[in-house]
Scaffold this motif. Structure first.
Motif, PDB file in Angstrom:
ATOM      1  N   VAL A   1      -5.500   1.903  -1.167  1.00 55.10           N
ATOM      2  CA  VAL A   1      -5.490   3.187  -0.459  1.00 55.10           C
ATOM      3  C   VAL A   1      -6.865   3.848  -0.552  1.00 55.10           C
ATOM      4  CG1 VAL A   1      -4.380   5.449  -0.275  1.00 55.10           C
ATOM      5  CG2 VAL A   1      -3.045   3.469  -1.033  1.00 55.10           C
ATOM      6  N   ASN A   2      -7.436   4.185   0.600  1.00 56.20           N
ATOM      7  CA  ASN A   2      -8.720   4.894   0.625  1.00 56.20           C
ATOM      8  C   ASN A   2      -8.570   6.296   0.043  1.00 56.20           C
ATOM      9  OD1 ASN A   2     -10.060   2.755   1.957  1.00 56.20           O
ATOM     10  ND2 ASN A   2      -9.381   3.515   3.961  1.00 56.20           N
ATOM     11  N   ASP A   3      -9.666   6.822  -0.477  1.00 59.75           N
ATOM     12  CA  ASP A   3      -9.622   8.148  -1.102  1.00 59.75           C
ATOM     13  C   ASP A   3      -9.006   9.200  -0.174  1.00 59.75           C
ATOM     14  OD1 ASP A   3     -10.706   7.148  -3.383  1.00 59.75           O
ATOM     15  OD2 ASP A   3     -12.630   8.185  -3.234  1.00 59.75           O
ATOM     16  N   GLY A   4      -9.376   9.147   1.091  1.00 59.09           N
ATOM     17  CA  GLY A   4      -8.890  10.152   2.028  1.00 59.09           C
ATOM     18  C   GLY A   4      -7.416  10.040   2.356  1.00 59.09           C
ATOM     19  N   ASP A   5      -6.799   8.910   1.994  1.00 60.87           N
ATOM     20  CA  ASP A   5      -5.391   8.689   2.313  1.00 60.87           C
ATOM     21  C   ASP A   5      -4.471   8.793   1.095  1.00 60.87           C
ATOM     22  OD1 ASP A   5      -5.983   8.148   5.025  1.00 60.87           O
ATOM     23  OD2 ASP A   5      -6.512   6.074   4.527  1.00 60.87           O
ATOM     24  N   LYS A   6      -5.053   9.069  -0.072  1.00 60.04           N
ATOM     25  CA  LYS A   6      -4.240   9.057  -1.291  1.00 60.04           C
ATOM     26  C   LYS A   6      -3.207  10.190  -1.314  1.00 60.04           C
ATOM     27  CE  LYS A   6      -7.630   6.643  -4.196  1.00 60.04           C
ATOM     28  NZ  LYS A   6      -6.933   5.344  -4.328  1.00 60.04           N
TER      29      LYS A   6
ATOM     30  N   ILE B   1       5.463  -3.038  -6.135  1.00 65.05           N
ATOM     31  CA  ILE B   1       4.436  -2.175  -6.724  1.00 65.05           C
ATOM     32  C   ILE B   1       3.874  -1.303  -5.610  1.00 65.05           C
ATOM     33  CG2 ILE B   1       2.309  -2.040  -8.068  1.00 65.05           C
ATOM     34  CD1 ILE B   1       2.764  -5.040  -8.771  1.00 65.05           C
ATOM     35  N   LEU B   2       4.202  -0.023  -5.641  1.00 66.79           N
ATOM     36  CA  LEU B   2       3.646   0.929  -4.685  1.00 66.79           C
ATOM     37  C   LEU B   2       2.243   1.294  -5.162  1.00 66.79           C
ATOM     38  CD1 LEU B   2       6.776   3.235  -4.258  1.00 66.79           C
ATOM     39  CD2 LEU B   2       6.080   1.304  -2.817  1.00 66.79           C
ATOM     40  N   ASP B   3       1.251   0.908  -4.380  1.00 66.73           N
ATOM     41  CA  ASP B   3      -0.141   0.981  -4.842  1.00 66.73           C
ATOM     42  C   ASP B   3      -0.835   2.255  -4.367  1.00 66.73           C
ATOM     43  OD1 ASP B   3      -2.583   0.364  -5.913  1.00 66.73           O
ATOM     44  OD2 ASP B   3      -3.008  -1.306  -4.567  1.00 66.73           O
ATOM     45  N   LEU B   4      -1.299   3.028  -5.328  1.00 65.54           N
ATOM     46  CA  LEU B   4      -2.106   4.220  -5.030  1.00 65.54           C
ATOM     47  C   LEU B   4      -3.591   3.985  -5.293  1.00 65.54           C
ATOM     48  CD1 LEU B   4       0.089   7.071  -6.562  1.00 65.54           C
ATOM     49  CD2 LEU B   4      -0.472   6.760  -4.137  1.00 65.54           C
ATOM     50  N   GLU B   5      -3.937   2.798  -5.814  1.00 71.13           N
ATOM     51  CA  GLU B   5      -5.329   2.568  -6.208  1.00 71.13           C
ATOM     52  C   GLU B   5      -6.097   1.792  -5.138  1.00 71.13           C
ATOM     53  OE1 GLU B   5      -8.131   0.705  -9.710  1.00 71.13           O
ATOM     54  OE2 GLU B   5      -6.424  -0.362  -8.890  1.00 71.13           O
ATOM     55  N   ASP B   6      -6.339   0.515  -5.348  1.00 75.38           N
ATOM     56  CA  ASP B   6      -7.245  -0.248  -4.496  1.00 75.38           C
ATOM     57  C   ASP B   6      -6.822  -0.321  -3.034  1.00 75.38           C
ATOM     58  OD1 ASP B   6      -8.891  -0.737  -6.617  1.00 75.38           O
ATOM     59  OD2 ASP B   6      -8.215  -2.787  -6.964  1.00 75.38           O
TER      60      ASP B   6
ATOM     61  N   PRO C   1       0.825  -1.214   0.000  1.00 74.74           N
ATOM     62  CA  PRO C   1       0.000   0.000   0.000  1.00 74.74           C
ATOM     63  C   PRO C   1       0.857   1.260   0.000  1.00 74.74           C
ATOM     64  CG  PRO C   1      -0.828  -1.584   1.610  1.00 74.74           C
ATOM     65  CD  PRO C   1       0.520  -2.091   1.156  1.00 74.74           C
ATOM     66  N   GLY C   2       0.487   2.211  -0.830  1.00 74.70           N
ATOM     67  CA  GLY C   2       1.264   3.444  -0.917  1.00 74.70           C
ATOM     68  C   GLY C   2       1.276   4.253   0.353  1.00 74.70           C
ATOM     69  N   ASP C   3       0.257   4.056   1.195  1.00 75.23           N
ATOM     70  CA  ASP C   3       0.194   4.817   2.447  1.00 75.23           C
ATOM     71  C   ASP C   3       0.844   4.078   3.613  1.00 75.23           C
ATOM     72  OD1 ASP C   3      -1.716   2.831   2.592  1.00 75.23           O
ATOM     73  OD2 ASP C   3      -3.275   4.098   3.470  1.00 75.23           O
ATOM     74  N   ARG C   4       1.651   3.048   3.294  1.00 70.89           N
ATOM     75  CA  ARG C   4       2.376   2.321   4.340  1.00 70.89           C
ATOM     76  C   ARG C   4       3.876   2.352   4.052  1.00 70.89           C
ATOM     77  NH1 ARG C   4      -0.204  -1.058   7.837  1.00 70.89           N
ATOM     78  NH2 ARG C   4       1.820  -0.859   8.885  1.00 70.89           N
ATOM     79  N   PRO C   5       4.495   3.533   4.159  1.00 68.81           N
ATOM     80  CA  PRO C   5       5.932   3.637   3.873  1.00 68.81           C
ATOM     81  C   PRO C   5       6.782   2.779   4.797  1.00 68.81           C
ATOM     82  CG  PRO C   5       5.133   5.639   4.936  1.00 68.81           C
ATOM     83  CD  PRO C   5       3.926   4.845   4.557  1.00 68.81           C
ATOM     84  N   ASP C   6       6.233   2.399   5.956  1.00 71.30           N
ATOM     85  CA  ASP C   6       6.956   1.530   6.876  1.00 71.30           C
ATOM     86  C   ASP C   6       7.177   0.135   6.286  1.00 71.30           C
ATOM     87  OD1 ASP C   6       4.022   1.572   7.209  1.00 71.30           O
ATOM     88  OD2 ASP C   6       4.344  -0.042   8.665  1.00 71.30           O
ATOM     89  N   ARG C   7       6.420  -0.190   5.235  1.00 66.81           N
ATOM     90  CA  ARG C   7       6.559  -1.505   4.596  1.00 66.81           C
ATOM     91  C   ARG C   7       7.386  -1.465   3.313  1.00 66.81           C
ATOM     92  NH1 ARG C   7       0.377  -3.986   4.864  1.00 66.81           N
ATOM     93  NH2 ARG C   7       0.095  -3.856   7.139  1.00 66.81           N
ATOM     94  N   TYR C   8       7.720  -0.290   2.852  1.00 61.96           N
ATOM     95  CA  TYR C   8       8.414  -0.168   1.565  1.00 61.96           C
ATOM     96  C   TYR C   8       9.718  -0.973   1.535  1.00 61.96           C
ATOM     97  CZ  TYR C   8       5.579   3.975   0.189  1.00 61.96           C
ATOM     98  OH  TYR C   8       4.580   4.834  -0.155  1.00 61.96           O
ATOM     99  N   THR C   9      10.585  -0.713   2.496  1.00 66.94           N
ATOM    100  CA  THR C   9      11.917  -1.325   2.477  1.00 66.94           C
ATOM    101  C   THR C   9      11.828  -2.836   2.617  1.00 66.94           C
ATOM    102  OG1 THR C   9      12.918   0.677   3.394  1.00 66.94           O
ATOM    103  CG2 THR C   9      14.185  -1.359   3.566  1.00 66.94           C
ATOM    104  N   LYS C  10      10.969  -3.311   3.526  1.00 64.17           N
ATOM    105  CA  LYS C  10      10.815  -4.756   3.710  1.00 64.17           C
ATOM    106  C   LYS C  10      10.306  -5.409   2.427  1.00 64.17           C
ATOM    107  CE  LYS C  10      10.127  -4.887   8.706  1.00 64.17           C
ATOM    108  NZ  LYS C  10       9.189  -5.243   9.811  1.00 64.17           N
TER     109      LYS C  10
END
Length: 267
Positions: A38-43, A31-36, A13-22
Motif C-alpha cells: 500500500v502506497n503512503d497516500g492510500d494507507k 494477511i491484510l497488508d498495510l505495509e509494502d 493489499p489492504g486497499d483492495r477490499p474487493d479481493r478480501y473475500t476471494k
C-alpha cells in the motif's frame, strides 16, 4: 478470538477490499497488508477498508507498518476498532519491538540484518506467535542485489537467515513461516521449495498469488502412503513398550514424533 494456525497464507493489499473475500475463500489465512503493498497516500483508505470489510478473525492477520514508521500509531488505532487479534510486524529487530503489541498474537518478520542477529531473542518474546523471514527485504538491508542465484537457489546468507529463523522459532515452540515465492508462473519451483520447507520443519508458507495456495496445500498435506504409515505406527505404539520394529525399520521416539507430525498435517 485467536488465530487458528493453518499452513497456506496469502497476502492481499489492504486497499483492495474487493479481493478480501476471494482471498479468504482461496487460502487458509489471509494477511491484510498495510505495509509494502500500500502506497503512503492510500494507507488511510486501506485502514478504513479493514474496518468496513471484516473477515473471520480466526483466519486473518493484519500486517501493520514497521515499529519506527510514522503510520504505526494510526494502524494500532485502527486495530482497536476491529476484532482482529493477530498482527504481522515487519522488520522486527528486538523482542522489545513486540511490547507495543502486547495484546496481540504477533508474527514477527525477520528481514533485516539486526533482526537476523537477534532472532532467538525475538522468538522468545511472550506474544510471539510465529516467525517469518523475508528474503528480498533482507538482501536490500544488507546492500545486496538479489536473494537468489542464477539457478534459482538462495544465496548462502539467505539460507542462513532462513535456517536461523526456523531454528529459533521451533526452539521456542513458535510456528515458522517460509518466505514468499516471487516467480509467480513457476509452480514447479514453488512446489519444490515448499516440499523442502515441509521436510525441514516449517509450519507454513506465505504466498503473494492465489494460484500458489493449492501448491502449498498439496506440499503440506501428507500422501496417502505417509498417512497410512504414520497411523499404523501410532496405533502399534499403543501396545508396544519402548522401540519396536515396523516394516523392517526400528521405530523409536524421533520416528514416533515424525508420525504424529504427519497426522497433524492431514487437514
Amino acid at each position: 478470538m485467536t488465530l487458528e494456525f493453518k499452513p497456506a497464507w496469502l497476502f492481499v493489499p489492504g486497499d483492495r477490499p474487493d479481493r478480501y473475500t476471494k482471498a479468504a475463500e482461496r487460502s487458509d489465512i489471509v494477511i491484510l497488508d498495510l505495509e509494502d503493498a500500500v502506497n503512503d497516500g492510500d494507507k488511510a483508505a486501506a485502514r478504513e477498508s479493514i474496518i468496513d470489510y471484516p473477515l473471520d478473525p480466526t483466519r486473518t492477520v493484519v500486517r501493520i507498518n514497521a515499529r519506527d514508521s510514522d503510520h504505526l500509531g494510526e494502524d494500532l488505532a485502527m486495530l482497536a476498532k476491529t476484532a482482529y487479534t493477530a498482527v504481522m510486524l515487519p522488520k522486527a529487530e528486538h523482542a522489545s519491538d513486540l511490547t507495543v503489541l502486547a495484546d496481540y498474537q504477533v508474527i514477527a518478520l525477520i528481514e533485516t540484518a539486526l533482526g537476523a542477529v537477534n532472532v532467538a531473542e525475538i522468538a522468545a518474546a511472550a506474544n510471539a506467535y510465529a516467525l517469518m523471514w523475508g528474503s528480498e527485504d533482507l538482501i536490500a538491508d544488507l546492500g545486496g542485489g538479489s536473494s537468489r542465484t542464477a539457478d534459482g537457489s538462495y544465496r548462502d546468507v539467505a539460507k542462513h537467515v532462513r535456517n536461523s529463523t526456523l531454528l529459533a522459532a521451533r526452539a521456542h515452540g513458535k510456528f515458522a513461516l517460509d518466505s514468499i515465492w516471487a516467480d509467480i508462473p513457476n509452480l514447479e519451483g514453488l512446489a519444490e521449495e515448499t516440499e523442502d520447507a515441509v521436510q525441514s520443519g516449517f509450519s507454513g508458507k506465505v504466498s503473494i498469488h492465489p494460484n500458489h495456495v493449492p501448491v502449498v496445500r498439496d506440499a503440506f498435506r501428507p500422501s496417502e502412503e505417509q498417512l497410512t504409515w504414520a497411523k499404523a505406527v501410532l496405533e502399534l505404539a499403543k501396545s508396544e513398550k519402548g522401540a519396536f520394529a515396523y516394516e523392517g525399520k526400528m521405530i523409536d521416539a524421533p520416528l514416533l514424533k515424525h508420525a504424529e507430525l504427519i497426522v497433524a498435517r492431514d487437514v
